[in-house]
Enzyme design. Structure first.
Site, PDB file in Angstrom:
ATOM      1  N   ASP A  34       0.818  -1.213   0.000  1.00  0.00           N
ATOM      2  CA  ASP A  34       0.000   0.000   0.000  1.00  0.00           C
ATOM      3  C   ASP A  34       0.854   1.267   0.000  1.00  0.00           C
ATOM      4  O   ASP A  34       0.616   2.189  -0.792  1.00  0.00           O
ATOM      5  CB  ASP A  34      -0.945   0.003   1.209  1.00  0.00           C
ATOM      6  CG  ASP A  34      -1.949  -1.130   1.164  1.00  0.00           C
ATOM      7  OD1 ASP A  34      -2.508  -1.373   0.089  1.00  0.00           O
ATOM      8  OD2 ASP A  34      -2.175  -1.764   2.204  1.00  0.00           O
TER       9      ASP A  34
ATOM     10  N   GLU B 272      -9.437  -2.225   4.584  1.00  0.00           N
ATOM     11  CA  GLU B 272      -8.918  -1.834   5.889  1.00  0.00           C
ATOM     12  C   GLU B 272      -9.659  -0.636   6.466  1.00  0.00           C
ATOM     13  O   GLU B 272     -10.007  -0.628   7.653  1.00  0.00           O
ATOM     14  CB  GLU B 272      -7.428  -1.494   5.760  1.00  0.00           C
ATOM     15  CG  GLU B 272      -6.557  -2.691   5.402  1.00  0.00           C
ATOM     16  CD  GLU B 272      -5.149  -2.299   5.000  1.00  0.00           C
ATOM     17  OE1 GLU B 272      -4.272  -3.174   4.992  1.00  0.00           O
ATOM     18  OE2 GLU B 272      -4.927  -1.108   4.679  1.00  0.00           O
TER      19      GLU B 272
END
Length: 263
Positions: free
Chosen positions: A35, A144
């Site tokens: 990420d 997330e």
């Protein structure tokens, strides 16, 4: 997903947001994970100042190596990228020493310390961001940030903007491939890097990202009784985590004082 079009859209969005905010660019914490690698390349492609900061706290060597490799590669690719390493291990150790706790008394001590690591990194990113006029740029993805709440409140969840929060983990991997993220990062098992022993994201959540992506896609229209076997198990995991995360994304509760009490 139209990968190249999505990349161009995010780069334009980042540059437009920074310009309107009168910011000089972006500061990003680099973990060695997929990420932060993707976000840092997207930020670099704006042409604005992009500061990459590695923030190790008792970090495993493989995470450190991936982070440093990525930062070096990006600095070679983009003239607007600068790198910094801030070893927070001594600071964290001092915090632990100054706040001694009996581990046998508090079952959640490890989690409290893991979150403290994340919050210490947030403070550091904002420190350098303010020094250089940069926006603290989030690296959380859709699963997330809005699915299971796999982030620390006022830690890695404390950011100025979130460029990939509308993309699933699978889509982030697609961007990573198109952006030329180093193979060592693309093939690494996802981990948040907040524990002395290496804990994978899957081991902490109980399901893989693809499984959670499926659960997120059906959650609004189904309940656990609609499924059997592993699907039912994953649905229940997602539902439990999603319910527990609401305090992270909902506005802070405000006690409203009745008008007559103001008189």
């Amino acid at each position: 997903m139209q990968t190249q079009a999505v990349i161009e859209h995010i780069v334009h969005w980042l540059k437009d947001y920074a310009t309107k905010a009168h910011a000089k660019g972006f500061v990003i914490g680099i973990s060695g994970g997929i990420d932060s690698a993707v976000v840092s390349i997207l930020a670099a492609k704006t042409g604005l100042n992009t500061m990459l900061i590695e923030l190790p706290i008792r970090q495993h060597p493989d995470q450190v190596n991936r982070a440093q490799t990525h930062m070096q590669q990006l600095a070679e690719r983009f003239d607007n990228v600068s790198n910094l390493r801030v070893d927070l291990t001594p600071t964290f150790n001092q915090f632990v020493n100054d706040n001694p706790v009996d581990a046998t008394e508090f079952a959640n001590l490890d989690l409290a310390l893991a979150n403290a690591r994340s919050r210490l990194r947030m403070v550091t990113l904002y420190y350098y961001g303010q020094l250089h006029g940069l926006l603290v740029t989030g690296t959380g993805n859709k699963i997330e940030d809005f699915g299971v709440g796999f982030f620390t409140k006022y830690g890695d969840g404390g950011v100025d903007l979130s460029p990939i929060a509308d993309l699933t983990k699978t889509q982030v991997y697609q961007l990573a491939k198109a952006l030329g993220v180093d193979d060592s990062i693309q093939t690494a098992v996802p981990t948040d890097g907040l524990w002395d022993e290496e804990r994978t994201d899957e081991s902490q959540m109980g399901a893989t990202y693809p499984e959670l992506e499926w659960a997120m896609s059906v959650h609004a229209d189904h309940n656990a009784a609609d499924f059997t076997g592993r699907q039912q198990e994953v649905f229940q995991i997602y539902d439990r985590l999603h319910r527990a995360m609401q305090h992270k994304i909902n506005p802070i509760p405000v006690c409203v004082i009745p008008e007559n009490l103001h008189q």
